[in-house]
Design a protein around this motif. Structure first.
Motif, PDB file in Angstrom:
ATOM      1  N   LYS A 150       0.824  -1.204   0.000  1.00 17.05           N
ATOM      2  CA  LYS A 150       0.000   0.000   0.000  1.00 17.05           C
ATOM      3  C   LYS A 150       0.860   1.256   0.000  1.00 17.05           C
ATOM      4  O   LYS A 150       0.566   2.226  -0.687  1.00 17.05           O
ATOM      5  CB  LYS A 150      -0.921  -0.010   1.224  1.00 17.05           C
ATOM      6  N   THR A 151       1.952   1.243   0.785  1.00 13.43           N
ATOM      7  CA  THR A 151       2.775   2.453   0.893  1.00 13.43           C
ATOM      8  C   THR A 151       4.274   2.186   0.795  1.00 13.43           C
ATOM      9  O   THR A 151       4.975   2.885   0.082  1.00 13.43           O
ATOM     10  CB  THR A 151       2.508   3.169   2.236  1.00 13.43           C
ATOM     11  N   ASN A 152       4.792   1.189   1.468  1.00 13.72           N
ATOM     12  CA  ASN A 152       6.238   1.104   1.661  1.00 13.72           C
ATOM     13  C   ASN A 152       7.035   0.850   0.378  1.00 13.72           C
ATOM     14  O   ASN A 152       7.579   1.763  -0.218  1.00 13.72           O
ATOM     15  CB  ASN A 152       6.579   0.051   2.712  1.00 13.72           C
ATOM     16  N   HIS A 153       7.119  -0.398  -0.059  1.00 16.50           N
ATOM     17  CA  HIS A 153       7.995  -0.705  -1.193  1.00 16.50           C
ATOM     18  C   HIS A 153       7.201  -1.141  -2.419  1.00 16.50           C
ATOM     19  O   HIS A 153       6.186  -1.808  -2.309  1.00 16.50           O
ATOM     20  CB  HIS A 153       9.014  -1.800  -0.821  1.00 16.50           C
ATOM     21  N   ALA A 274      15.754 -13.352   3.144  1.00 15.45           N
ATOM     22  CA  ALA A 274      16.815 -12.350   3.041  1.00 15.45           C
ATOM     23  C   ALA A 274      16.691 -11.537   1.747  1.00 15.45           C
ATOM     24  O   ALA A 274      16.861 -10.312   1.754  1.00 15.45           O
ATOM     25  CB  ALA A 274      18.183 -13.037   3.107  1.00 15.45           C
ATOM     26  N   LEU A 275      16.379 -12.206   0.644  1.00 12.63           N
ATOM     27  CA  LEU A 275      16.254 -11.508  -0.639  1.00 12.63           C
ATOM     28  C   LEU A 275      15.020 -10.614  -0.665  1.00 12.63           C
ATOM     29  O   LEU A 275      15.045  -9.526  -1.269  1.00 12.63           O
ATOM     30  CB  LEU A 275      16.202 -12.516  -1.783  1.00 12.63           C
ATOM     31  N   ASP A 276      13.947 -11.051  -0.036  1.00 10.13           N
ATOM     32  CA  ASP A 276      12.729 -10.234   0.048  1.00 10.13           C
ATOM     33  C   ASP A 276      13.016  -8.945   0.803  1.00 10.13           C
ATOM     34  O   ASP A 276      12.628  -7.853   0.374  1.00 10.13           O
ATOM     35  CB  ASP A 276      11.636 -11.052   0.744  1.00 10.13           C
ATOM     36  N   GLU A 277      13.720  -9.063   1.920  1.00  7.08           N
ATOM     37  CA  GLU A 277      14.090  -7.885   2.701  1.00  7.08           C
ATOM     38  C   GLU A 277      15.020  -6.977   1.903  1.00  7.08           C
ATOM     39  O   GLU A 277      14.845  -5.755   1.876  1.00  7.08           O
ATOM     40  CB  GLU A 277      14.793  -8.329   3.991  1.00  7.08           C
ATOM     41  N   LEU A 278      16.011  -7.581   1.239  1.00  4.09           N
ATOM     42  CA  LEU A 278      16.985  -6.805   0.485  1.00  4.09           C
ATOM     43  C   LEU A 278      16.320  -5.993  -0.620  1.00  4.09           C
ATOM     44  O   LEU A 278      16.543  -4.787  -0.747  1.00  4.09           O
ATOM     45  CB  LEU A 278      18.040  -7.736  -0.115  1.00  4.09           C
ATOM     46  N   GLU A 281      14.126  -3.135   0.774  1.00  4.87           N
ATOM     47  CA  GLU A 281      14.893  -2.028   1.335  1.00  4.87           C
ATOM     48  C   GLU A 281      15.584  -1.214   0.241  1.00  4.87           C
ATOM     49  O   GLU A 281      15.654   0.021   0.325  1.00  4.87           O
ATOM     50  CB  GLU A 281      15.911  -2.563   2.342  1.00  4.87           C
ATOM     51  N   ILE A 282      16.088  -1.886  -0.779  1.00  6.85           N
ATOM     52  CA  ILE A 282      16.700  -1.162  -1.902  1.00  6.85           C
ATOM     53  C   ILE A 282      15.664  -0.249  -2.558  1.00  6.85           C
ATOM     54  O   ILE A 282      15.944   0.913  -2.883  1.00  6.85           O
ATOM     55  CB  ILE A 282      17.287  -2.144  -2.933  1.00  6.85           C
TER      56      ILE A 282
END
Length: 315
Positions: A150-153, A274-278, A281-282
């Protein structure tokens, strides 16, 4: 040409057509009603408060509607906002198509479809391959048009498929580096990990959480979809191949306090998290820096624990 929302500088007045991305009724400490709003065009979005709102305003200024906004760009707590001076709904003779104001992804839906079609040849387990094909076909329209959040990434039209493909490409690089990784499982899990957002979210225009999204969440939703797909395809959902695929999905948030029913207990599940987070965040940092001047800090990012990020003069 008319400037876009993100192109205005502090203290500069603006008058332009925008989409209402969100509108929430709030009450001041003095007990007066106002609307906390977010406006959007294809360049991004900006927050603004509509003070002393009346009942008619709450009915008119709903998410998904296009308005003519007049205001002044300001900064509040290191984040851009618009001081609303006047606002009205557009007329039939004015540019009133909401899809003209949604932010688009960098890759077209047609190109993304081609990429996912080719990926099917890299899932060599027949059960995983059939389930992934089945669900991508079932939710084709939503998967290639919905945002990833909705908002973040990746909160733009087509963001869900774009985010998913980014993770798959990262996954293939990891699998090439570490021969002990089951690339087929990692790709299948990556493709399906956020597919539940096609039900959790309302769509690319004024994105909201659905009732199912609020009460169940995309992890539970997609696990149910995998089970139902397996049954329709005459695959035992309790077989080992299906259980490990389902584990990839239910563990991809990493920790129980972050929404995962279980934490990762397979190497591929650890990698997917880990890849989902990476990738998320990118995207969040890149999005904030896009509208940041060289030599300055970005606005604070809620999804990054409120941190802001520096854009070097050399960029």
């Amino acid at each position: 040409m008319t400037k876009k929302i993100t192109e205005f500088q502090n203290d500069e007045e603006m008058e332009l057509f925008v989409l209402i991305k969100s509108a929430e009724k709030r009450v001041t400490k003095a007990g007066k009603d106002f609307i906390s709003m977010k406006f959007q065009d294809r360049s991004g979005d900006i927050h603004g408060n509509y003070w002393d709102a009346k009942e008619e305003d709450f009915k008119n200024f709903q998410p998904g509607r296009v308005v003519l906004l007049r205001g002044k760009r300001e900064t509040y707590k290191n984040a851009p906002q618009v001081k609303i001076m006047a606002m009205r709904l557009v007329t039939d003779e004015e540019p009133n198509d909401p899809t003209a104001y949604t932010e688009k992804g960098p890759v077209s839906a047609e190109k993304l479809r081609e990429e996912f079609t080719q990926l099917m040849f890299e899932i060599n387990n027949p059960d995983w391959n059939r389930v992934v094909r089945y669900l991508l076909k079932k939710y084709d329209r939503e998967f290639f048009s919905f945002p990833a959040a909705k908002t973040n990434h990746h909160a733009f039209e087509g963001g869900l498929a774009f985010h998913t493909l980014s993770i798959v490409n990262l996954a293939k690089s990891v699998a090439a580096q570490y021969e002990q990784v089951d690339q087929s499982l990692l790709i299948a899990g990556a493709i399906l990990h956020d597919l539940g957002k096609t039900i959790e979210l309302s769509g690319p225009i004024a994105t909201q959480y659905t009732v199912e999204g609020n009460l169940l969440g995309h992890i539970v939703i997609v696990d149910e979809e995998i089970v139902e797909a397996a049954k329709d395809l005459k695959i035992d959902p309790s077989s080992e191949s299906m259980v490990v695929l389902r584990h990839m999905i239910v563990a991809h948030h990493g920790l129980k306090e972050y929404g995962s029913p279980v934490e990762p207990h397979m190497l591929e599940a650890v990698i997917l998290h880990a890849l989902d987070e990476l990738d998320a965040e990118i995207q969040m940092v890149s999005g904030a820096l896009k509208n940041t001047q060289p030599g300055a800090f970005s606005e604070r990012i809620f999804g990054m624990n409120g941190r802001n990020f520096y854009k070097p003069e050399s960029k």
